[in-house]
Scaffold this motif. Structure first.
Motif, PDB file in Angstrom:
ATOM      1  N   UNK A 268       0.834  -1.208   0.000  1.00 22.31           N
ATOM      2  CA  UNK A 268       0.000   0.000   0.000  1.00 22.31           C
ATOM      3  C   UNK A 268       0.861   1.248   0.000  1.00 22.31           C
ATOM      4  N   UNK A 269       1.976   1.173   0.716  1.00 20.04           N
ATOM      5  CA  UNK A 269       2.864   2.335   0.762  1.00 20.04           C
ATOM      6  C   UNK A 269       3.435   2.636  -0.619  1.00 20.04           C
ATOM      7  N   UNK A 270       3.818   1.578  -1.316  1.00 19.61           N
ATOM      8  CA  UNK A 270       4.367   1.810  -2.665  1.00 19.61           C
ATOM      9  C   UNK A 270       3.289   2.351  -3.595  1.00 19.61           C
ATOM     10  N   UNK A 271       2.125   1.745  -3.555  1.00 14.35           N
ATOM     11  CA  UNK A 271       1.025   2.208  -4.417  1.00 14.35           C
ATOM     12  C   UNK A 271       0.704   3.683  -4.147  1.00 14.35           C
ATOM     13  N   UNK A 272       0.618   3.991  -2.856  1.00 16.04           N
ATOM     14  CA  UNK A 272       0.307   5.382  -2.517  1.00 16.04           C
ATOM     15  C   UNK A 272       1.398   6.332  -3.004  1.00 16.04           C
ATOM     16  N   UNK A 273       2.626   5.877  -2.845  1.00 19.06           N
ATOM     17  CA  UNK A 273       3.731   6.747  -3.251  1.00 19.06           C
ATOM     18  C   UNK A 273       3.715   6.978  -4.759  1.00 19.06           C
ATOM     19  N   UNK A 274       3.417   5.938  -5.512  1.00 16.20           N
ATOM     20  CA  UNK A 274       3.412   6.095  -6.977  1.00 16.20           C
ATOM     21  C   UNK A 274       2.230   6.948  -7.431  1.00 16.20           C
ATOM     22  N   UNK A 275       1.093   6.696  -6.822  1.00 10.32           N
ATOM     23  CA  UNK A 275      -0.117   7.370  -7.300  1.00 10.32           C
ATOM     24  C   UNK A 275      -0.291   8.775  -6.728  1.00 10.32           C
ATOM     25  N   UNK A 276       0.073   8.925  -5.476  1.00  5.44           N
ATOM     26  CA  UNK A 276      -0.247  10.214  -4.838  1.00  5.44           C
ATOM     27  C   UNK A 276       0.930  10.812  -4.089  1.00  5.44           C
ATOM     28  N   UNK A 277       2.054  10.211  -4.228  1.00  4.57           N
ATOM     29  CA  UNK A 277       3.211  10.748  -3.509  1.00  4.57           C
ATOM     30  C   UNK A 277       3.903  11.824  -4.312  1.00  4.57           C
ATOM     31  N   UNK A 278       5.180  11.833  -4.149  1.00  2.69           N
ATOM     32  CA  UNK A 278       5.962  12.843  -4.855  1.00  2.69           C
ATOM     33  C   UNK A 278       5.753  12.704  -6.367  1.00  2.69           C
ATOM     34  N   UNK A 279       5.280  13.749  -7.015  1.00  4.76           N
ATOM     35  CA  UNK A 279       5.027  13.623  -8.460  1.00  4.76           C
ATOM     36  C   UNK A 279       6.334  13.541  -9.238  1.00  4.76           C
TER      37      UNK A 279
END
Lengths: 283, 906
Positions: A268-279
Motif C-alpha cells: 500500500x505504501x508503494x502504491x500510494x507513493x506512486x499514485x499520490x506521492x511525490x510527483x
C-alpha cells in the motif's frame, strides 16, 4: 485581425488566415533517478533497490490547472505505454507527445492499464503485460535488525470502474506546479521518476517477525528461523532460513524473498507513493 | 388598365397591358411647360376596380387596318389620376405589330417575356425604347424592333397631350403550328389571355406573315416596381445563368451567387450546409431562404437555428434566384444575418416534360413536369423522385418531392392570386464523420463508415408540407399591395454520431460508452401571413419622387424537440436524455420603407424594421441536477417565457453616375432569433443583432456585360459555431467580417453566357468565451479567423446553347456548360486549417425535336476532398486507448459522378 502582410501574395489563392496555434510533436522520454546509497525507510531501515520497473502511459497534458474531468479536450498526449527502469537516470525515449500548441498546466497518466468508458474491464497495455500483468515491479532488500531482508512488490495500478470510469488514474492537482509551453520548438520532455520515495514509507520491521507458535498458527518466524506449528501451538519443526540462504517471511516461512502481498502495508505504501506521492519531475 | 386591340389577321395574338409613368422625365419636363413635370402616375395593367373585359375593338383608328379598342373602365375608378387638378390619362396603344421570333432561337424552346421601357413624345411617337427586363439578346432586339413600330395615343393631362414613359412587356410565344389557332379564340396562343383582350396584328405589316405565327403579349410586372437591386450585394441569377452549369439539386443553384457555397456533407435528408461571404451559415441559420414566397428557415430547430432544408427544390422549376447579401432591405427578417435568397418558381417551357436520369453509384432521378400551355409560367406541377446507393458505404437515400403552383390571371378588382404547395419526404443512411488518422492508418477508407453499430445506424429522415396563398393587387393609382398566408408542417429526425464513445449518461448512474449516437427529433408546425402596401408615387417637387411601403410578416411556430443518446445495439434503447421541450414562438415583423428618387439619378431608400419576438418554453428536462437526485425537492422542468423587440434601420442609396455606371451603398441592422431553449425567463433581448454595410459600384452595358465590385462589413453581436459533441450550435461571441466581392456576368455572344465571382473575407472572432475551469482550452481565441469560413470563394459558370442544324425535319440544338467552385483553406478550431476545395462540373446535351439527351459530370477532376472538416475530440477506438486531443474529422465529398439523362418534352 487583418494580416495584410500575409495577404499580399496569397489573397486570391488562399486568403488570409490566422494560423493560430500549430500542431506540435514533442519528443517524450522517461527516466529514473540514481540511487547511489541506501534509502532510509521507516524507522531508518536502510533499503537497497535492485529493480524498480514502472509501466508509464498513456500520458496527457492539459490546459487547465486541474486535469481529469476538466481535460476532456487535451493539448497533447502520448497514447502508448512503456516500461521504465526508474533506477536508470538516462532518459529512455518513449515516443512523441502529439497535440496542439498552448500552455499546459496539468497532466494525467496511467500505468499500463486504461479505464474504458465502453467496458467495465480495464484495458491492459503491452507494457503491463511485460511486467507480468503489473503496473510496477520493485525488488530490493532491507536491512532489518542487521538481517538482510530481500523483498519484491508488484501490483496493478488502474482506475476503478466504480470511481471515475474512463479517467486516467493519476491526475495532477492545483497544487502541482506544472507548466509546459507547447509549440513547434518545444524542447524534448523528460518525465523523471524517483523510486526512492516509493519505499520510504514502508515499515520493513513488520517483515522481521520474532514470534513463537501459538494456537491456530501454522508457520511463524522467530527472526530467521521458521517454526512449523501444531494445532495446539506446539512447535513441530524448526528451520534456519539463513543457513539455507533464505529469509523467513512472516506467516510463510523460508523464501528467497518476501513478496509484499496485497493488503500489506508495504504494498500500500508503494502504491500510494506512486499514485499520490511525490510527483514526477518534468525536465 | 388594359387595352385590347381588334383582330386583324391570323398572325399574332396576345393580350396587352401596360403601365405608364407620366414622366417627370426629361421628355415631359421639357415639352410640357404648362404641366408640372413631376406629375408621375403609375397605372396598373388594368383597372383595379373593374378590369377591362376583352373588347372587340369597334373603334376605328388611324392605323392601317388596326382597330384598337378603348379600354373599358368603370366610372368610379377611372384609370387616370388627377394631378394639380388636371385629370391624367395614360397613353394607349393604337397599333402593335407582333414581334418577330428570332430565327436564331428557333428550336430553342424559349418563349421569354421582355420588358421594355418606352419613351413617348406628346404625339405618341416612340422616342426611345430600352430593355428593362431582358429575355436574352436575340429576344431583346426583336422586342425593341417591334415596339419601335408600335403607335400610341399620347398620354394626356386634361386635354393636353403630354410626353410619357410606358413600360410594356413583350412576350414571345412558341410557333403556333403546334398550338391551336388563335383566330377567334382569344385564349389561344398566349398565356396571358384573360387579363385583357387579345391582339391580332396586321399581317400586312408583319414581315413574318408567311412564317409560323407567334404570339405577342405586353404585360406589366407589378412586382418589379419594387426596386430589387438595392445594393452592390444584390444579385439576381436568371434561368440562363442557373442553367449554364449542371446542378444536382435545387439548393446547388445558390452557388452561382457570389460568396455562396452549398453542399450536403452530412448526406441526403440533411439540409445543405451553406456558406455565404464570411458566414458559415450552417443549415440556414444566417441566411433567410424562401421559395416562391414561402419561408423555409425553421426557428429554434434542434439541429441548428434556422434549419432550412432545400432538398425538396426541383431545379427545373426555378426561374431565378434573387440574392441579397447583407441586411438593408426592410423586407429581410429573421435569419437574414448574412443575407437572404429567394427562389422564384416558374416554368418557361410549357407542356409536359419527363426526364429520367441514371448515373454513378446507382443514382436515379425521375422528373415529371407539367406546365399547362394555356396558363402563366408560374403555373405548373412537378414531381421528382431521387434514389441513390451512395458513393460509399452507408449512403443509400430515397427522396420524393412535389411542387404545385397555380397562378391566376389578374381578375376582378385587380387581384392576382398564386397558390403554392410543396411536399417532400426523404430518408438516407449517413456515413458520418471519419477521423483523419484512421483514414491515414488504413483502418477505414475515405468513403467508408466505421463498422460499428453506432456508426452504421446513422441516418436521417424528414418530411415537410408547405402551402401558401399569395395575392397581389395593382391599383390604378400606381399603388400596389400584396398579401399572403402560409402554413407548414415539418418533421425531422436524425441519428448521428460525431464523437464515437465519449459520452456518459447523466440520467442513468454508471452508464457510459454505449455509443454517442445522438437522436434528434424536431416537429414544427407553422402558420403565418405577410402583407404589404406600396403607395403611389408622390412628387412634391420636380426633382423628387417618393413612395412609401408598409408591410408586416408574421409567423407562429409550434415546436416539439427531443435529443437523446440511443444504443444501436439494442433496438435504439435510450440511455440518456438531453432535450425534451416544447417551444411556442411568435414573430411579428413590421416594416416601413420610403423610397426617394432625386432627379432620376439617385434613389435613396430609408426604412426600418421591428420584429416582436415572443417565446414560451416548456423545457421538461430543465433544472436537471443528477447530483441532487437522491434529495430531489422539486419536479424536474423549467417553464419560462421571454419577449423582446429586435429593431433597426435599413437604408440604401443608388446613384446613377452615368448611363452605365451606378454607385451603390447600403446599411442595415438585422437580427437572428435565438434557440429558445437557451433563453432565461424574462429575457428581453431574445435575438442576435447584426449590423451590415455595403458599398460598391455596378457597371452595366446592356446584356453584354455587367460588372459589380463591392466591399462589405458585418458585425454580429453573438455568433454561434457547430459543437459536434452535442450535434448542435454553441455561442462563440461577437464576430466581424470585412471583405470584398467582384462579380461579372456577360453575354459576349448570343449563344454564350458566363458569370463569375470572387469573394474575399476577413472574418474575425472578437469576443470568444474566455477559458474557464470547465473548458480551460477553448477551441476559439480572440482575434482568430472564424472557423469553417473560407476566406476566398471563387465561382465560375459558363454555358453555351445554340442550333446545330436539322435532322429529318427536326431542329437539332446543343448545349454545353461548366461550373467551377473554389474554396480556399478554411480555418478550423484550435488553429488548424482545412484543405482547399476545387470542384469542376460539366455537362452537355443534344436536343432533337422533343427529345434531349444529356450528360453531366460532377467533380470532373475526381478530387478526393472533404466536404466538411471539423476538429474536436472523439473516441472511435471502441475499446482502445483514446486520445483526448482534438483531431481532424472529415465528411467525404462525392467523387467523380457521372449522370446521363433522357428528356422528353411535348
Amino acid at each position: 485581425m487583418v494580416r495584410w502582410r500575409h495577404c499580399l501574395l496569397v489573397v486570391l489563392l488562399a486568403g488570409c488566415i490566422d494560423t493560430g496555434v500549430e500542431p506540435v510533436s514533442v519528443p517524450l522520454s522517461a527516466a529514473g533517478t540514481s540511487t547511489s546509497g541506501p534509502i532510509l525507510a521507516r524507522h531508518d531501515v536502510p533499503v537497497t533497490l535492485d529493480r524498480a520497473d514502472l509501466a508509464f502511459g498513456p500520458f496527457t497534458v492539459c490546459a487547465g490547472f486541474q486535469a481529469g474531468d476538466n481535460c476532456d479536450s487535451a493539448l497533447a498526449d502520448w497514447t502508448e505505454a512503456a516500461v521504465i527502469d526508474t533506477l536508470d537516470p538516462v532518459p529512455q525515449r518513449l515516443g512523441n507527445l502529439e497535440g496542439i500548441g498552448g500552455s499546459a498546466r496539468s497532466y494525467m497518466y496511467d500505468h499500463g492499464y486504461v479505464s474504458l468508458l465502453t467496458d467495465t474491464r480495464r484495458l491492459e497495455l503491452p507494457a503491463a503485460d511485460e511486467l507480468g500483468g503489473s503496473s510496477f515491479v520493485v525488488e530490493g532488500s532491507a536491512t532489518v535488525d542487521g538481517v538482510n531482508v530481500p523483498f519484491r512488490a508488484s501490483s496493478v495500478l488502474a482506475q476503478s470502474a466504480s470511481v471515475e470510469r474512463g479517467s486516467p488514474i493519476v491526475r495532477s492537482g492545483t497544487d502541482d506546479e506544472f507548466a509546459l509551453e507547447l509549440h513547434a520548438d518545444t524542447a524534448p520532455l523528460t518525465v523523471r521518476f524517483d523510486p526512492r520515495s516509493w519505499v520510504e514509507d514502508i515499515d520493513f520491521r513488520v517483515l522481521s517477525q520474532n514470534e513463537t507458535c501459538a494456537m491456530d498458527q501454522e508457520v511463524v518466524c522467530q527472526l530467521q528461523t521458521e517454526l512449523e506449528c501444531g494445532p495446539s501451538g506446539e512447535i513441530l519443526r524448526e528451520t534456519d532460513c539463513s543457513a539455507l540462504g533464505l529469509v523467513c517471511a512472516p506467516d510463510v516461512g523460508c523464501v528467497d524473498r518476501i513478496e509484499l502481498e496485497p493488503g500489506s502495508q508495504g504494498l500500500a505504501a508503494i502504491r500510494n507513493a506512486i499514485l499520490a506521492g511525490k510527483p514526477p519531475a518534468f525536465e | 388598365m388594359s387595352l385590347s386591340l381588334p383582330a386583324r389577321g391570323a398572325a399574332a395574338v396576345g393580350a396587352l397591358m401596360f403601365i405608364f409613368i407620366l414622366s417627370g422625365a426629361p421628355v415631359a419636363a421639357q415639352s410640357d411647360a404648362g404641366v408640372p413635370p413631376d406629375a408621375h402616375t403609375e397605372a396598373g395593367p388594368e383597372d383595379d376596380e373593374d378590369p377591362a373585359p376583352p373588347a372587340d375593338g369597334d373603334e376605328e383608328t388611324d392605323g392601317a387596318g388596326e382597330e384598337p379598342a378603348e379600354p373599358s373602365r368603370s366610372e368610379e375608378s377611372p384609370p387616370s389620376e388627377r394631378e394639380g387638378g388636371a385629370s391624367v390619362s395614360p397613353p394607349r396603344i393604337v397599333r402593335s405589330p407582333a414581334p418577330t421570333y428570332p430565327t436564331s432561337a428557333a428550336g430553342s424552346g424559349l418563349h421569354p417575356t421582355v420588358v421594355i421601357e418606352v419613351t413617348l413624345d406628346d404625339g405618341g411617337h416612340v422616342l426611345e425604347a430600352q430593355v428593362e427586363h431582358s429575355g436574352g439578346q436575340r429576344f431583346d432586339a426583336a422586342a425593341i424592333e417591334a415596339v419601335q413600330g408600335w403607335t400610341f395615343e399620347p398620354a394626356r393631362r386634361g386635354d393636353t397631350p403630354i410626353a410619357a414613359r410606358v413600360r410594356v412587356a413583350v412576350h414571345f410565344d412558341l410557333p403556333s403550328f403546334d398550338l391551336p389557332s388563335p383566330v377567334g379564340d382569344p385564349s389561344a396562343g398566349s398565356s396571358r389571355t384573360t387579363e385583357s383582350a387579345p391582339v391580332e396584328t396586321d399581317t400586312s405589316d408583319d414581315p413574318s406573315e408567311e412564317e409560323p405565327s407567334f404570339g405577342a403579349t405586353a404585360e406589366v410586372e407589378a412586382e418589379e416596381l419594387r426596386r430589387q437591386q438595392r445594393s452592390a450585394s444584390a444579385f439576381t441569377a436568371n434561368r440562363e445563368v442557373l442553367e449554364a452549369a449542371p446542378h444536382q439539386e435545387g439548393a446547388d443553384l445558390l452557388s452561382v451567387a457570389p460568396g455562396f457555397y452549398a453542399a450536403r456533407p452530412a448526406g441526403a435528408a440533411i439540409a445543405h450546409r451553406i456558406m455565404i461571404r464570411g458566414f458559415d451559415a450552417k443549415h440556414g441559420q444566417d441566411v433567410a431562404l424562401s421559395v416562391g414566397g414561402l419561408p423555409i428557415n425553421l426557428p429554434s430547430h434542434v439541429h441548428g437555428q434556422g434549419y432550412a432544408d432545400l432538398g425538396f427544390l426541383i431545379p427545373e422549376v426555378v426561374s431565378q434566384v434573387r440574392v441579397l447579401e447583407g441586411v438593408h432591405d426592410p423586407r429581410q427578417g429573421d435569419f437574414a444575418v448574412a443575407g437572404s435568397a429567394a427562389f422564384d418558381l416558374a416554368v418557361e417551357r410549357r407542356g409536359v416534360t419527363l426526364k429520367t436520369g441514371y448515373g454513378s453509384f446507382g443514382t436515379f432521378r425521375q422528373l415529371a413536369l407539367w406546365a399547362p400551355e394555356d396558363a402563366a409560367d408560374e403555373t405548373f406541377g412537378a414531381v421528382q423522385v431521387q434514389r441513390s446507393d451512395g458513393f460509399g458505404q452507408n449512403r443509400r437515400s430515397l427522396a420524393t418531392s412535389a411542387i404545385v403552383q397555380v397562378a391566376s390571371p389578374r381578375g376582378r378588382g385587380g387581384w392576382r392570386f398564386r397558390v403554392l404547395g410543396i411536399a417532400n419526404v426523404a430518408r438516407a443512411d449517413l456515413a458520418g464523420v471519419l477521423r483523419d488518422d484512421d483514414i491515414t492508418s488504413g483502418r477505414v477508407d475515405f468513403y467508408d463508415v466505421y463498422q460499428l453499430p453506432t456508426a452504421v445506424r446513422q441516418n436521417a429522415a424528414n418530411t415537410r408540407l408547405m402551402v401558401g396563398v399569395f395575392g397581389s393587387r395593382r391599383f390604378a393609382s400606381g399603388a400596389n399591395a400584396e398579401v399572403g398566408v402560409f402554413a407548414g408542417a415539418d418533421l425531422f429526425r436524425t441519428q448521428q454520431n460525431f464523437t464515437g464513445f465519449i459520452q456518459e449518461s447523466r440520467t442513468l448512474e454508471d452508464v457510459a460508452g454505449r455509443g454517442d449516437l445522438i437522436e434528434q427529433r424536431n416537429r414544427t408546425t407553422t402558420a403565418g401571413l405577410k402583407a404589404s402596401y406600396r403607395s403611389p408615387r408622390a412628387a412634391p417637387w420636380s426633382w423628387l419622387e417618393a413612395r412609401v411601403e408598409l408591410g408586416t410578416e408574421t409567423r407562429l411556430d409550434w415546436i416539439t424537440q427531443e435529443q437523446n443518446l440511443i444504443d444501436a445495439t439494442v433496438r435504439n434503447q435510450t440511455w440518456d436524455e438531453r432535450v425534451d421541450a416544447d417551444v411556442f414562438g411568435t414573430d411579428i415583423g413590421l416594416y416601413g420603407d420610403v423610397e426617394l428618387t432625386f432627379a432620376e439619378r439617385a434613389v435613396l431608400s430609408v426604412g426600418a424594421r421591428a420584429d416582436v419576438l415572443f417565446y414560451e418554453i416548456d423545457d421538461r428536462l430543465g433544472n436537471f441536477a443528477p447530483d441532487s437526485r437522491p434529495d430531489d425537492t422539486f419536479i424536474m422542468g423549467f417553464r419560462r417565457s421571454a419577449m423582446g423587440v429586435a429593431g433597426g434601420p435599413r437604408a440604401s442609396l443608388a446613384v446613377e453616375a452615368t448611363d452605365w455606371l451606378s454607385l451603390l451603398g447600403a446599411y442595415g441592422e438585422g437580427f437572428r432569433s435565438p434557440q429558445a431553449r437557451f433563453l432565461e425567463d424574462g429575457e428581453r433581448a431574445p435575438f442576435t443583432k447584426v449590423r451590415s454595410a455595403d458599398v460598391g459600384l455596378r457597371a452595366q452595358w446592356d446584356e453584354l456585360l455587367t460588372v459589380t465590385i463591392g466591399g462589405y462589413w458585418t458585425r454580429l453581436g453573438d455568433d454561434v459555431a457547430f459543437e459536434p459533441e452535442e450535434a448542435a450550435l454553441r455561442r462563440i461571441g461577437a464576430t466581424r467580417r470585412l471583405g470584398a466581392v467582384a462579380h461579372v456576368q456577360a453575354r459576349p455572344l448570343p449563344w454564350l453566357v458566363a458569370a463569375g465571382s470572387v469573394t474575399y473575407v476577413d472574418a474575425e472572432l472578437l469576443e470568444p468565451p474566455p477559458p474557464s475551469v470547465e473548458e480551460p482550452n477553448p477551441p476559439f481565441e480572440e482575434g482568430q479567423n472564424l472557423p469553417y469560413v473560407p476566406p476566398v470563394v471563387v465561382r465560375l459558370d459558363v454555358g453555351a446553347r445554340g442550333p446545330l442544324g436539322e435532322l429529318r425535319g427536326q431542329k437539332v440544338t446543343g448545349r454545353v456548360g461548366a461550373g467551377f467552385s473554389y474554396l480556399s483553406p478554411r480555418p478550423l478550431p484550435f488553429g488548424f486549417n482545412a484543405a482547399p476545395v476545387a470542384l469542376l462540373d460539366a455537362s452537355a446535351g443534344v436536343a432533337w425535336g422533343p427529345v434531349e439527351i444529356g450528360f453531366s459530370v460532377f467533380n470532373l477532376l475526381g478530387s478526393e476532398y472533404a466536404a466538411f472538416e471539423l476538429y474536436y475530440v472523439s473516441d472511435w477506438t471502441n475499446g482502445g486507448v483514446r486520445s483526448r486531443v482534438p483531431a481532424r474529422h472529415i465528411q467525404a465529398g462525392a467523387p467523380r459522378t457521372l449522370m446521363g439523362t433522357v428528356e422528353l418534352a411535348w
